[in-house]
Every structure is written in C-alpha cells, then in structure tokens.
Design a protein around this motif. Structure first.
Motif, PDB file in Angstrom:
ATOM      1  N   VAL A   1     -64.721 -27.191  46.779  1.00  0.00           N
ATOM      2  CA  VAL A   1     -64.074 -25.991  46.241  1.00  0.00           C
ATOM      3  C   VAL A   1     -63.209 -25.327  47.307  1.00  0.00           C
ATOM      4  O   VAL A   1     -62.059 -24.933  47.047  1.00  0.00           O
ATOM      5  N   ASN A   2     -63.737 -25.209  48.517  1.00  0.00           N
ATOM      6  CA  ASN A   2     -62.972 -24.585  49.603  1.00  0.00           C
ATOM      7  C   ASN A   2     -61.707 -25.376  49.915  1.00  0.00           C
ATOM      8  O   ASN A   2     -60.641 -24.797  50.189  1.00  0.00           O
ATOM      9  N   ALA A   3     -61.815 -26.711  49.867  1.00  0.00           N
ATOM     10  CA  ALA A   3     -60.648 -27.556  50.141  1.00  0.00           C
ATOM     11  C   ALA A   3     -59.575 -27.358  49.072  1.00  0.00           C
ATOM     12  O   ALA A   3     -58.372 -27.311  49.376  1.00  0.00           O
ATOM     13  N   ILE A   4     -59.993 -27.221  47.823  1.00  0.00           N
ATOM     14  CA  ILE A   4     -59.033 -27.016  46.730  1.00  0.00           C
ATOM     15  C   ILE A   4     -58.364 -25.649  46.857  1.00  0.00           C
ATOM     16  O   ILE A   4     -57.144 -25.517  46.675  1.00  0.00           O
TER      17      ILE A   4
ATOM     18  N   ALA B   1     -55.788 -25.803  49.543  1.00  0.00           N
ATOM     19  CA  ALA B   1     -54.579 -26.482  49.077  1.00  0.00           C
ATOM     20  C   ALA B   1     -53.743 -25.560  48.203  1.00  0.00           C
ATOM     21  O   ALA B   1     -52.507 -25.586  48.244  1.00  0.00           O
ATOM     22  N   LYS B   2     -54.419 -24.727  47.442  1.00  0.00           N
ATOM     23  CA  LYS B   2     -53.703 -23.779  46.579  1.00  0.00           C
ATOM     24  C   LYS B   2     -52.940 -22.755  47.426  1.00  0.00           C
ATOM     25  O   LYS B   2     -51.806 -22.385  47.105  1.00  0.00           O
ATOM     26  N   LYS B   3     -53.558 -22.315  48.513  1.00  0.00           N
ATOM     27  CA  LYS B   3     -52.881 -21.367  49.407  1.00  0.00           C
ATOM     28  C   LYS B   3     -51.651 -21.987  50.061  1.00  0.00           C
ATOM     29  O   LYS B   3     -50.688 -21.290  50.398  1.00  0.00           O
TER      30      LYS B   3
ATOM     31  N   PRO C   1     -53.812 -27.545  39.062  1.00  0.00           N
ATOM     32  CA  PRO C   1     -53.130 -26.662  38.104  1.00  0.00           C
ATOM     33  C   PRO C   1     -52.700 -25.354  38.759  1.00  0.00           C
ATOM     34  O   PRO C   1     -53.430 -24.781  39.572  1.00  0.00           O
ATOM     35  N   SER C   2     -51.546 -24.891  38.387  1.00  0.00           N
ATOM     36  CA  SER C   2     -51.044 -23.643  38.963  1.00  0.00           C
ATOM     37  C   SER C   2     -51.832 -22.438  38.468  1.00  0.00           C
ATOM     38  O   SER C   2     -51.877 -21.404  39.137  1.00  0.00           O
ATOM     39  N   ASN C   3     -52.454 -22.570  37.290  1.00  0.00           N
ATOM     40  CA  ASN C   3     -53.191 -21.435  36.720  1.00  0.00           C
ATOM     41  C   ASN C   3     -54.688 -21.492  37.015  1.00  0.00           C
ATOM     42  O   ASN C   3     -55.471 -20.727  36.442  1.00  0.00           O
ATOM     43  N   LEU C   4     -55.108 -22.400  37.890  1.00  0.00           N
ATOM     44  CA  LEU C   4     -56.527 -22.509  38.235  1.00  0.00           C
ATOM     45  C   LEU C   4     -56.919 -21.360  39.162  1.00  0.00           C
ATOM     46  O   LEU C   4     -56.352 -21.193  40.235  1.00  0.00           O
ATOM     47  N   THR C   5     -57.901 -20.574  38.740  1.00  0.00           N
ATOM     48  CA  THR C   5     -58.336 -19.422  39.534  1.00  0.00           C
ATOM     49  C   THR C   5     -59.654 -19.731  40.240  1.00  0.00           C
ATOM     50  O   THR C   5     -60.398 -20.628  39.823  1.00  0.00           O
ATOM     51  N   PRO C   6     -59.969 -18.986  41.305  1.00  0.00           N
ATOM     52  CA  PRO C   6     -61.264 -19.172  41.972  1.00  0.00           C
ATOM     53  C   PRO C   6     -62.445 -18.976  41.028  1.00  0.00           C
ATOM     54  O   PRO C   6     -63.468 -19.659  41.155  1.00  0.00           O
ATOM     55  N   ILE C   7     -62.312 -18.064  40.073  1.00  0.00           N
ATOM     56  CA  ILE C   7     -63.402 -17.817  39.120  1.00  0.00           C
ATOM     57  C   ILE C   7     -63.622 -19.037  38.231  1.00  0.00           C
ATOM     58  O   ILE C   7     -64.760 -19.458  37.987  1.00  0.00           O
TER      59      ILE C   7
ATOM     60  N   LYS D   1     -66.925 -21.470  38.072  1.00  0.00           N
ATOM     61  CA  LYS D   1     -67.605 -21.754  36.806  1.00  0.00           C
ATOM     62  C   LYS D   1     -67.801 -23.259  36.620  1.00  0.00           C
ATOM     63  O   LYS D   1     -68.878 -23.713  36.217  1.00  0.00           O
ATOM     64  N   LEU D   2     -66.769 -24.039  36.929  1.00  0.00           N
ATOM     65  CA  LEU D   2     -66.878 -25.496  36.828  1.00  0.00           C
ATOM     66  C   LEU D   2     -67.920 -26.027  37.811  1.00  0.00           C
ATOM     67  O   LEU D   2     -68.678 -26.952  37.496  1.00  0.00           O
ATOM     68  N   ARG D   3     -67.968 -25.430  38.980  1.00  0.00           N
ATOM     69  CA  ARG D   3     -68.966 -25.856  39.974  1.00  0.00           C
ATOM     70  C   ARG D   3     -70.376 -25.589  39.463  1.00  0.00           C
ATOM     71  O   ARG D   3     -71.267 -26.438  39.601  1.00  0.00           O
ATOM     72  N   ARG D   4     -70.593 -24.416  38.866  1.00  0.00           N
ATOM     73  CA  ARG D   4     -71.922 -24.105  38.326  1.00  0.00           C
ATOM     74  C   ARG D   4     -72.314 -25.083  37.230  1.00  0.00           C
ATOM     75  O   ARG D   4     -73.464 -25.519  37.143  1.00  0.00           O
TER      76      ARG D   4
END
Length: 287
Positions: free
Chosen positions: A208-211, A214-216, A238-244, A248-251
């Motif tokens: 998650v941190n790596a993604i 990359a987004k930053k 995805p450009s619209n992928l948020t940390p939240i 959620k996907l990780r959980r």
C-alpha cells in the motif's frame, strides 16, 4: 446439544410450555435439559422488567447474557431451552448461526394467544412479575413473529393455550434430524501463526505504501512496479484511487486471507505480496 428457542408475546404461556417440554424430555427420554429463563436472570440481577423494555442498551446486555449462557451449555446429547420473548428475528438468526456452527439442531416454539387473553393472564400475576400496560403494548408492537419459511425459524412449532403438547414430534425434531452443515459465515476463522499474521500485515502495508508513493510521483494511468517486490506489478494505477479505498481493499484481503490461509510455501513475503497485488488488479479492473 439441541437448542429450543421459545418465542411469544408476554404472558402467552412460554414458561409453562418450556417446563412442560423439560419434564417430557427428562422423564420420557432421560435427557438432561438446561432451562435458561429471562425471569431467573431478572431475579438474580434485580432487573426491573418494565424499565428494561424502555432501556435498549440494558435489554441488549440481557440478550447477550442469555445467548452466552445458552451457547456455553450446547452439547451433543442434552437440550438447552431458551425461555425468553426472543421477539427480534435478528437475534434468533444469531442464535441459529451459533447453533449451526456448533453442529446442533434447533427448534423454534411459538406460544400463541389473543392479546386480550395474554393481558388478562398478565394481570393475574404477582405485582413484581407483571408488565405495565405501557410495557406490554410496547412489546406487542415490537414482536416479530417467527416464520417457518425462514431457515433460522425452521422447524417451527406453534401452540395455542389449550393445545396438547406433542412431545414426540419435538423430540424427533431435536434428536432425529441432522443439524445444518456449518458454512463460511458461521465458522470460526482458522488459527494462524502469529508470525504469519505479522508478515501478512506488514507485507500488505508495504505494498500500500509503495502504491501511495507512486501516486505522489504522478504515475497514475501507468503500470507500477511495486518497490521492494520486483516481481509485483500493478496493471494500472487509477487516477481516482484514494488512500481510503486502498485501505478498504487491504482490509478485505486481510479478512479473506485469515479465513483462507495460503499453503506454507506461499507464506513468504514475496508470495503474499504477489497474492495481494493480484487481488488489487482484479478488484481495480472490475470497479
């Protein structure tokens, strides 16, 4: 241990029927019967049953106590009778799931009677044991009658005040019927080693941190190689992928993996990262 849930309006004869069934199973079939009664709990803990009707939190605590005691006593050959109003269908569903997980049969018994007759019987009780009109009417309005079409209420036996008890049919429903097989929703998650859980948590967080890194860097819309896990590639960020959303996907992945742990050879950090990234690719591509 089979579970028999008694359901009915106040003063409709629930305790009378519960004691009748207990006596029948004890005498005719030599069964040990545990009768769990809300009235006994009220007396033991000095609970005002009328005040309880209008105290949602306290009522929830009482239901929890009754449920815990019932599940504690569940065994194969004996019987637990839960003598309470049990008027909430969601609560009965919880009991169904718990008994199903314990591989126990369950039977629902509903005591029926006209509201006016039940009120008359209520008025004949001693002062400390009767409901006020306000509490009685409130329970009547809240009552969610069992339905034989619902698997958690089935099989369902209904008894009017003057009906004779068919003890044999109750015995057969409790002891001569196979319990429903437990399924994923009612089974306890497999026990995993603490080391595996640590690696799972750490690895997925690293991905998650790596993604997010990359987004930053502005890599949205392109394939992203996961830093620290060279063989793992996110098909498209995805450009619209948020940390939240990512959290959620990780959980979701963590919950699924705890229920379905990978084989020993797939417990390495690299394998876990590959599984997680594969899960992300599938989830993000389908959204």
């Amino acid at each position: 241990m089979p579970l028999l849930i008694v359901v009915g309006l106040p003063s409709s004869g629930k305790t009378t029927r519960a004691n009748e069934i207990k006596e029948y199973l004890s005498k005719e079939h030599n069964k040990v019967v545990h009768l769990i009664s809300d009235n006994e709990l009220f007396a033991k803990k000095s609970i005002d049953k009328n005040a309880l009707v209008f105290d949602a939190q306290k009522e929830k605590e009482v239901r929890g106590c009754l449920k815990s005691e019932a599940l504690r006593l569940l065994e194969k050959e004996n019987v637990v009778i839960l003598d309470s109003s049990n008027y909430i269908k969601g609560y009965r569903y919880e009991l169904y799931c718990a008994s199903k997980n314990s591989k126990s049969t369950q039977l629902t018994l509903e005591t029926l009677g006209p509201k006016e007759v039940c009120w008359e019987w209520n008025c004949q009780r001693q002062d400390g044991d009767k409901y006020t009109k306000e509490a009685f009417d409130a329970l009547h309005l809240r009552y969610e009658a069992p339905d034989n079409r619902n698997r958690w209420d089935s099989p369902l036996v209904t008894l009017q005040a003057g009906d004779l008890l068919n003890g044999l049919s109750i015995y057969e429903a409790l002891f001569l019927r196979k319990p429903p097989p437990p399924n994923q929703s009612t089974q306890t998650a497999p026990l995993c080693s603490s080391n595996f859980l640590y690696e799972l948590d750490k690895t997925t967080q690293d991905v998650v941190n790596a993604i997010l890194s990359a987004k930053k860097l502005g890599l949205e819309g392109s394939r992203v190689k996961i830093s620290g896990f060279d063989s793992c590639v996110l098909d498209e960020l995805p450009s619209n992928l948020t940390p939240i959303q990512l959290a959620k996907l990780r959980r979701q992945f963590l919950n699924y993996t705890k229920l379905h742990p990978p084989s020993k050879q797939n417990e390495s950090q690299m394998k876990l990262a590959q599984l997680f990234v594969q899960f992300l690719n599938t989830s993000l591509n389908s959204s």
